[in-house]
Design a protein around this motif. Structure first.
Motif, short mmCIF file in Angstrom:
data_model
loop_
_atom_site.label_atom_id
_atom_site.label_comp_id
_atom_site.label_asym_id
_atom_site.label_seq_id
_atom_site.Cartn_x
_atom_site.Cartn_y
_atom_site.Cartn_z
N GLY A 1 -4.86 -10.09 -2.37
CA GLY A 1 -5.98 -10.20 -1.43
C GLY A 1 -6.85 -11.41 -1.69
N ILE A 2 -7.12 -11.69 -2.98
CA ILE A 2 -7.94 -12.85 -3.34
C ILE A 2 -7.22 -14.15 -2.98
CG2 ILE A 2 -8.91 -14.14 -5.29
CD1 ILE A 2 -9.43 -11.41 -6.64
N ILE A 3 -5.91 -14.21 -3.28
CA ILE A 3 -5.14 -15.42 -2.99
C ILE A 3 -5.11 -15.71 -1.50
CG2 ILE A 3 -2.81 -16.41 -3.00
CD1 ILE A 3 -2.37 -15.06 -5.70
N VAL A 4 -4.88 -14.67 -0.69
CA VAL A 4 -4.85 -14.86 0.76
C VAL A 4 -6.20 -15.31 1.28
CG1 VAL A 4 -4.62 -13.66 2.98
CG2 VAL A 4 -2.95 -13.24 1.17
N LEU B 1 0.82 -1.21 0.00
CA LEU B 1 0.00 0.00 0.00
C LEU B 1 0.85 1.26 0.00
CD1 LEU B 1 -2.78 -1.14 2.48
CD2 LEU B 1 -3.01 -0.78 0.04
N ARG B 2 2.03 1.20 0.61
CA ARG B 2 2.91 2.37 0.64
C ARG B 2 3.44 2.73 -0.74
NH1 ARG B 2 4.57 5.10 4.72
NH2 ARG B 2 4.27 4.42 6.87
N ARG B 3 3.56 1.75 -1.62
CA ARG B 3 4.11 2.02 -2.94
C ARG B 3 3.09 2.66 -3.87
NH1 ARG B 3 2.79 -1.50 -7.02
NH2 ARG B 3 1.44 -3.24 -6.41
N LEU B 4 1.82 2.69 -3.45
CA LEU B 4 0.76 3.24 -4.30
C LEU B 4 0.61 4.74 -4.06
CD1 LEU B 4 -1.98 0.48 -3.84
CD2 LEU B 4 -0.49 0.82 -5.83
N PRO B 5 0.32 5.51 -5.11
CA PRO B 5 0.03 6.94 -4.94
C PRO B 5 -1.46 7.14 -4.61
CG PRO B 5 0.10 6.39 -7.26
CD PRO B 5 0.41 5.12 -6.52
N TYR B 6 -1.73 8.10 -3.74
CA TYR B 6 -3.12 8.42 -3.37
C TYR B 6 -3.34 9.89 -3.71
CZ TYR B 6 -2.58 4.06 -0.83
OH TYR B 6 -2.33 2.75 -0.50
N THR C 1 -3.75 -1.37 -9.38
CA THR C 1 -3.79 -2.11 -8.12
C THR C 1 -4.04 -3.60 -8.35
OG1 THR C 1 -6.18 -1.66 -7.88
CG2 THR C 1 -4.65 -0.10 -6.85
N SER C 2 -3.72 -4.07 -9.56
CA SER C 2 -3.99 -5.47 -9.89
C SER C 2 -3.28 -6.42 -8.94
CB SER C 2 -3.53 -5.77 -11.33
OG SER C 2 -4.22 -4.95 -12.24
N PHE C 3 -2.02 -6.13 -8.62
CA PHE C 3 -1.26 -7.02 -7.74
C PHE C 3 -1.89 -7.07 -6.36
CE2 PHE C 3 2.15 -8.22 -4.85
CZ PHE C 3 2.64 -9.34 -5.48
#
Length: 322
Positions: free
Chosen positions: A207-210, A171-176, A200-202
């Motif tokens: 999230g789905i995999i977990v 989440l830190r690597r994403l820009p908001y 945010t595909s990754f």
């Protein structure tokens, strides 16, 4: 208004926001004080119930058994899960304190999701305990030694931490760079991901995999355990022996229903309830954070005879009637 007071710039720009703004239950702002009453009541019951359960198990030597070694973790997880989120939710309801710093949001998210993962792992461990007790009763003490139990508990903690540690970094690597308003009562992973203005595909796939790894794998193994437990119980010669064997699983089965049923209902409504309003989704998701912490101590106090008897000793009949 959605944001008041010093919350003046929910649409501030920047890749690393100083604060997010939680909406609590959007559309029902005028009713927040009334909504807080059942939430606060259930939160209080959860705190008292789990603290009582911890005290009873800790102070009564007769409860220091293998199944109850797993059970001691349950109140701790419930307390972490409920206090991590409910203190902030109630501050929004009572004081309109919607701000939460970016770092505090990530910390809340970590404890929220890791507690849920540990809760699932604990139910899986308890299913294994019941499987060994019923299917291999003569080898129970040899299989479930204190060393094995300690390793299972450590594995549950390690799995939760390892699966959740990547989230803050992802989440830190994403820009908001757009709205910093989280349409929820707390910092859930996907609620924060929706605010990012990048690919945010990754995050979505992770999230789905977990979720599938935890919900799918744990529930599958628990189900297989109970298939084997049921087959072993039905092989017993008398009805009385069969009922006695299955009755030892009662509290665990209730705990499974308490933990997984709200998750399944909430997920089903989120995916297929196109006509359900957003505040219903949020209320259901928020109540889930309190439902299992409130119900678990009640379930184990009622369904587990040793705990039931010790809890009654804390509240003598004369004191209750007087």
């Amino acid at each position: 208004m959605l944001l008041q007071g010093n919350q003046s710039s929910p649409n501030a720009t920047g890749s690393d926001p100083a604060v997010f703004f939680l909406t609590a239950v959007p559309g029902l702002e005028a009713l927040h004080l009334w909504i807080s009453i059942p939430f606060c009541s259930v939160f209080t019951v959860a705190l008292l119930g789990n603290c009582t359960l911890l005290y009873v198990i800790k102070t009564e030597p007769s409860l220091h058994k293998h199944m109850l070694y797993f059970l001691t973790i349950l109140p701790v997880i419930s307390l972490v899960l409920s206090t991590t989120t409910m203190t902030k939710i109630l501050s929004i309801f009572w004081f309109n304190s919607r701000e939460i710093s970016f770092n505090a949001c990530l910390v809340q998210m970590f404890f929220l999701h890791s507690s849920s993962i540990m809760q699932s792992a604990l139910l899986l461990a308890m299913a294994f305990d019941r499987y060994v007790a019923i299917c291999n009763p003569l080898r129970y003490a040899a299989i479930l030694t204190n060393s094995v139990i300690a390793k299972i508990r450590l594995a549950a903690l390690t799995r939760a931490v390892l699966l959740m540690v990547p989230l803050p970094f992802l989440l830190r690597r994403l820009p908001y760079c757009q709205s910093h308003v989280i349409s929820h009562c707390c910092c859930q992973h996907m609620a924060v991901v929706k605010l990012a203005c990048a690919d945010t595909s990754f995050n979505n796939v992770y999230g789905i995999i977990v979720t599938l790894f935890i919900m799918g794998l744990d529930l599958m193994i628990i189900s297989l355990s109970y298939v084997k437990i049921l087959r072993a119980a039905l092989r017993l010669t008398s009805k009385e022996e069969q009922l006695k064997a299955l009755s030892t699983c009662g509290s665990h089965l209730c705990a499974i229903l308490v933990v997984y049923t709200p998750v399944v209902i909430s997920s089903t409504i989120r995916r297929f309830g196109c006509h359900v309003t957003p505040h219903v989704h949020i209320l259901l998701a928020s109540f889930y954070l309190l439902f299992s912490p409130m119900m678990n101590p009640i379930v184990y106090s009622v369904k587990t005879k040793q705990i039931h008897d010790q809890v009654l000793l804390l509240f003598p009949r004369k004191r209750l009637l007087g």
